[in-house]
Design a protein around this motif. Structure first.
Motif, PDB file in Angstrom:
ATOM      1  N   UNK A   1     -41.827 -29.450  -6.658  1.00 23.67           N
ATOM      2  CA  UNK A   1     -40.433 -29.324  -6.213  1.00 23.67           C
ATOM      3  C   UNK A   1     -40.351 -28.361  -5.037  1.00 23.67           C
ATOM      4  N   UNK A   2     -39.861 -28.841  -3.893  1.00 20.32           N
ATOM      5  CA  UNK A   2     -39.690 -27.992  -2.729  1.00 20.32           C
ATOM      6  C   UNK A   2     -38.353 -27.264  -2.795  1.00 20.32           C
ATOM      7  N   UNK A   3     -38.352 -26.015  -2.387  1.00 20.33           N
ATOM      8  CA  UNK A   3     -37.134 -25.216  -2.375  1.00 20.33           C
ATOM      9  C   UNK A   3     -36.620 -25.167  -0.949  1.00 20.33           C
ATOM     10  N   UNK A   4     -35.537 -25.870  -0.662  1.00 17.17           N
ATOM     11  CA  UNK A   4     -34.968 -25.901   0.677  1.00 17.17           C
ATOM     12  C   UNK A   4     -33.780 -24.943   0.747  1.00 17.17           C
ATOM     13  N   UNK A   5     -33.651 -24.245   1.860  1.00 15.59           N
ATOM     14  CA  UNK A   5     -32.533 -23.330   2.063  1.00 15.59           C
ATOM     15  C   UNK A   5     -31.337 -24.130   2.569  1.00 15.59           C
ATOM     16  N   UNK A   6     -30.218 -24.166   1.818  1.00 19.81           N
ATOM     17  CA  UNK A   6     -29.052 -24.931   2.259  1.00 19.81           C
ATOM     18  C   UNK A   6     -28.504 -24.376   3.576  1.00 19.81           C
ATOM     19  N   UNK A   7     -27.962 -25.239   4.435  1.00 20.22           N
ATOM     20  CA  UNK A   7     -27.372 -24.763   5.699  1.00 20.22           C
ATOM     21  C   UNK A   7     -26.270 -23.739   5.426  1.00 20.22           C
ATOM     22  N   UNK A   8     -26.298 -22.642   6.149  1.00 15.29           N
ATOM     23  CA  UNK A   8     -25.266 -21.625   6.006  1.00 15.29           C
ATOM     24  C   UNK A   8     -25.596 -20.522   5.028  1.00 15.29           C
ATOM     25  N   UNK A   9     -26.565 -20.740   4.119  1.00 11.44           N
ATOM     26  CA  UNK A   9     -26.877 -19.725   3.118  1.00 11.44           C
ATOM     27  C   UNK A   9     -27.421 -18.453   3.750  1.00 11.44           C
ATOM     28  N   UNK A  10     -28.219 -18.614   4.788  1.00  9.61           N
ATOM     29  CA  UNK A  10     -28.819 -17.451   5.458  1.00  9.61           C
ATOM     30  C   UNK A  10     -27.755 -16.472   5.942  1.00  9.61           C
ATOM     31  N   UNK A  11     -26.793 -16.979   6.733  1.00 10.42           N
ATOM     32  CA  UNK A  11     -25.752 -16.103   7.271  1.00 10.42           C
ATOM     33  C   UNK A  11     -24.866 -15.552   6.170  1.00 10.42           C
ATOM     34  N   UNK A  12     -24.624 -16.363   5.151  1.00 15.95           N
ATOM     35  CA  UNK A  12     -23.774 -15.921   4.043  1.00 15.95           C
ATOM     36  C   UNK A  12     -24.377 -14.708   3.357  1.00 15.95           C
ATOM     37  N   UNK A  13     -25.686 -14.783   3.051  1.00 10.97           N
ATOM     38  CA  UNK A  13     -26.365 -13.679   2.376  1.00 10.97           C
ATOM     39  C   UNK A  13     -26.519 -12.476   3.300  1.00 10.97           C
ATOM     40  N   UNK A  14     -26.792 -12.746   4.573  1.00 10.25           N
ATOM     41  CA  UNK A  14     -26.952 -11.632   5.514  1.00 10.25           C
ATOM     42  C   UNK A  14     -25.643 -10.868   5.689  1.00 10.25           C
ATOM     43  N   UNK A  15     -24.531 -11.604   5.784  1.00 10.38           N
ATOM     44  CA  UNK A  15     -23.236 -10.955   5.935  1.00 10.38           C
ATOM     45  C   UNK A  15     -22.903 -10.071   4.752  1.00 10.38           C
ATOM     46  N   UNK A  16     -23.182 -10.593   3.547  1.00 10.93           N
ATOM     47  CA  UNK A  16     -22.915  -9.809   2.343  1.00 10.93           C
ATOM     48  C   UNK A  16     -23.827  -8.581   2.287  1.00 10.93           C
ATOM     49  N   UNK A  17     -25.109  -8.768   2.638  1.00  7.79           N
ATOM     50  CA  UNK A  17     -26.060  -7.651   2.614  1.00  7.79           C
ATOM     51  C   UNK A  17     -25.639  -6.533   3.563  1.00  7.79           C
ATOM     52  N   UNK A  18     -25.180  -6.917   4.749  1.00  2.00           N
ATOM     53  CA  UNK A  18     -24.735  -5.920   5.723  1.00  2.00           C
ATOM     54  C   UNK A  18     -23.555  -5.117   5.178  1.00  2.00           C
ATOM     55  N   UNK A  19     -22.598  -5.815   4.552  1.00  2.00           N
ATOM     56  CA  UNK A  19     -21.427  -5.117   4.009  1.00  2.00           C
ATOM     57  C   UNK A  19     -21.822  -4.186   2.867  1.00  2.00           C
ATOM     58  N   UNK A  20     -22.810  -4.595   2.068  1.00  2.00           N
ATOM     59  CA  UNK A  20     -23.288  -3.727   0.995  1.00  2.00           C
ATOM     60  C   UNK A  20     -23.911  -2.458   1.577  1.00  2.00           C
TER      61      UNK A  20
END
Length: 399
Positions: A1-20
């Protein structure tokens, strides 16, 4: 099973990480709810604005078409141009953003191990710098040695950029000494969102999620770092964490106490639990100590011992074994439920591994199980009556 990163997930997580990093919240779950709620509200507001603009544009286009028909002229060729839809959640994909499947690791295991020779002094300094790194906590001793062998020393000078935002991730860094500023660029301006002061680590997000760097790290003093290359990091740490998580998921599903929880609730438990190992006869919790953790036996056996409080002044007030726990059983919950000191001690019988949850996570995640745990107080009372002739030892219960 390949784990693909859904479009938009990268920026979503990065934005939250920055705010944290910027806000340093005490409750990450509550902060995430607030953050994503605001994000959703802004998105819906923008959609309403776009919808009104589209309506106005349609009205203007209708008027323009009618005018053109009346004048018999053709519309400008530029009217055929369709403006591309821009998704604010999409960004460039890192050149190293391949899918990662922890189960397909044969090729990686065949790669030659990276080893940087070190003097005794270097290795001692490296071990000291790495002793509190959370990412290394779940590794076994052999994996720890392999990590230490593969790490290299990097000296830095004041104002030196260690990593830059939006670059591809190449190394994970552990701080041995020095101070470092964390900058995040927003609106073209770098914002200082945090600092490192002679300890800590950074650079793991880009390697774990195959994303560009989420921040820039700049040395503010002379310092020393220990780096770990991306391939070794992913082969050992990412793969190990993925396998550990899968093992925790399977184990949590088998614990009777947690069967009443929804799947999403069990997954939250997997996110917060840690693992601790104990040797034969090693003390796990001590009677009278303040309670801070809840334990589930993952392997081995644990014995629960108690000294009678009513016989505390007597010389022969030896510890008495009241029960034993094996795989899947839990202990340490009553002191957390009742907010009292530990009423008993727990010892390992042979090698023991326990999954451990701190008091904050316990209170937040195990509310649905509280009634079951409270009923156990009655069982302890019955055991104490049979041993000491009284249940006064559970007047202030806590285990």
């Amino acid at each position: 099973m390949n784990i693909e990163i859904p479009p938009g997930l990268t920026d979503l997580l990065q934005g939250y990480t920055v705010e944290v990093l910027r806000n340093q919240p005490t409750d990450l779950v509550d902060f995430a709810i607030q953050y994503f709620t605001r994000l959703k509200e802004k998105e819906e507001q923008q959609q309403r604005i776009d919808s009104r603009q589209d309506s106005d544009a349609d009205a203007m286009q209708t008027e323009s078409t009618e005018d053109n028909e009346e004048s018999g002229t053709e519309t400008d060729s530029e009217s055929d141009f369709e403006e591309p839809v821009i998704n604010r959640l999409n960004r460039r994909v890192s050149v190293c953003a391949e899918a990662f499947n922890p189960d397909e690791d044969d090729d990686e295991d065949m790669e030659p191990r990276v080893v940087y020779p070190k003097s005794d002094d270097q290795r001692n300094r490296l071990q000291e710098a790495c002793k509190d790194i959370i990412l290394f906590k779940n590794l076994d001793q052999e994996q720890i040695y392999e990590i230490l062998d593969a790490m290299f020393e990097r000296k830095v000078e004041p104002s030196e950029h260690v990593i830059d935002q939006d670059d591809d991730g190449d190394n994970f860094y552990v701080i041995e000494r020095g101070t470092y500023d964390i900058y995040v660029t927003k609106g073209g301006q770098p914002l200082l969102v945090g600092k490192y002061d002679n300890h800590g680590s950074f650079g793991e997000l880009a390697l774990m999620y195959n994303t560009p760097r989420a921040a820039t790290i700049v040395a503010t003093t002379e310092g020393a770092l220990w780096g770990l290359d991306r391939v070794t990091f992913r082969r050992i740490i990412v793969k190990n964490n993925a396998k550990k998580r899968k093992a925790y998921e399977i184990f949590i599903e088998s614990v009777p106490l947690l069967k009443s929880l929804e799947l999403a609730e069990r997954m939250k438990i997997v996110d917060v639990i840690g693992e601790r190992s104990y040797q034969d006869n090693e003390l796990i919790i001590r009677q009278g100590d303040k309670a801070d953790c809840f334990y589930i036996v993952q392997s081995g056996e644990v014995k629960i011992m108690i000294k009678s409080k009513t016989l505390a002044d007597q010389e022969d007030n030896a510890e008495v074994e009241i029960t034993r726990y094996s795989k899947g059983h839990y202990f340490g919950e009553l002191a957390l439920v009742t907010n009292k000191p530990r009423a008993a001690s727990a010892y390992a019988i042979g090698p023991v591994k326990c999954l451990v949850m701190d008091i904050q996570a316990f209170e937040r995640l195990l509310g649905p199980c509280m009634d079951i745990m409270k009923r156990n107080i009655v069982n302890y009372e019955e055991q104490l009556v049979s041993l000491f002739g009284t249940s006064l030892d559970l007047e202030n219960p806590g285990l």
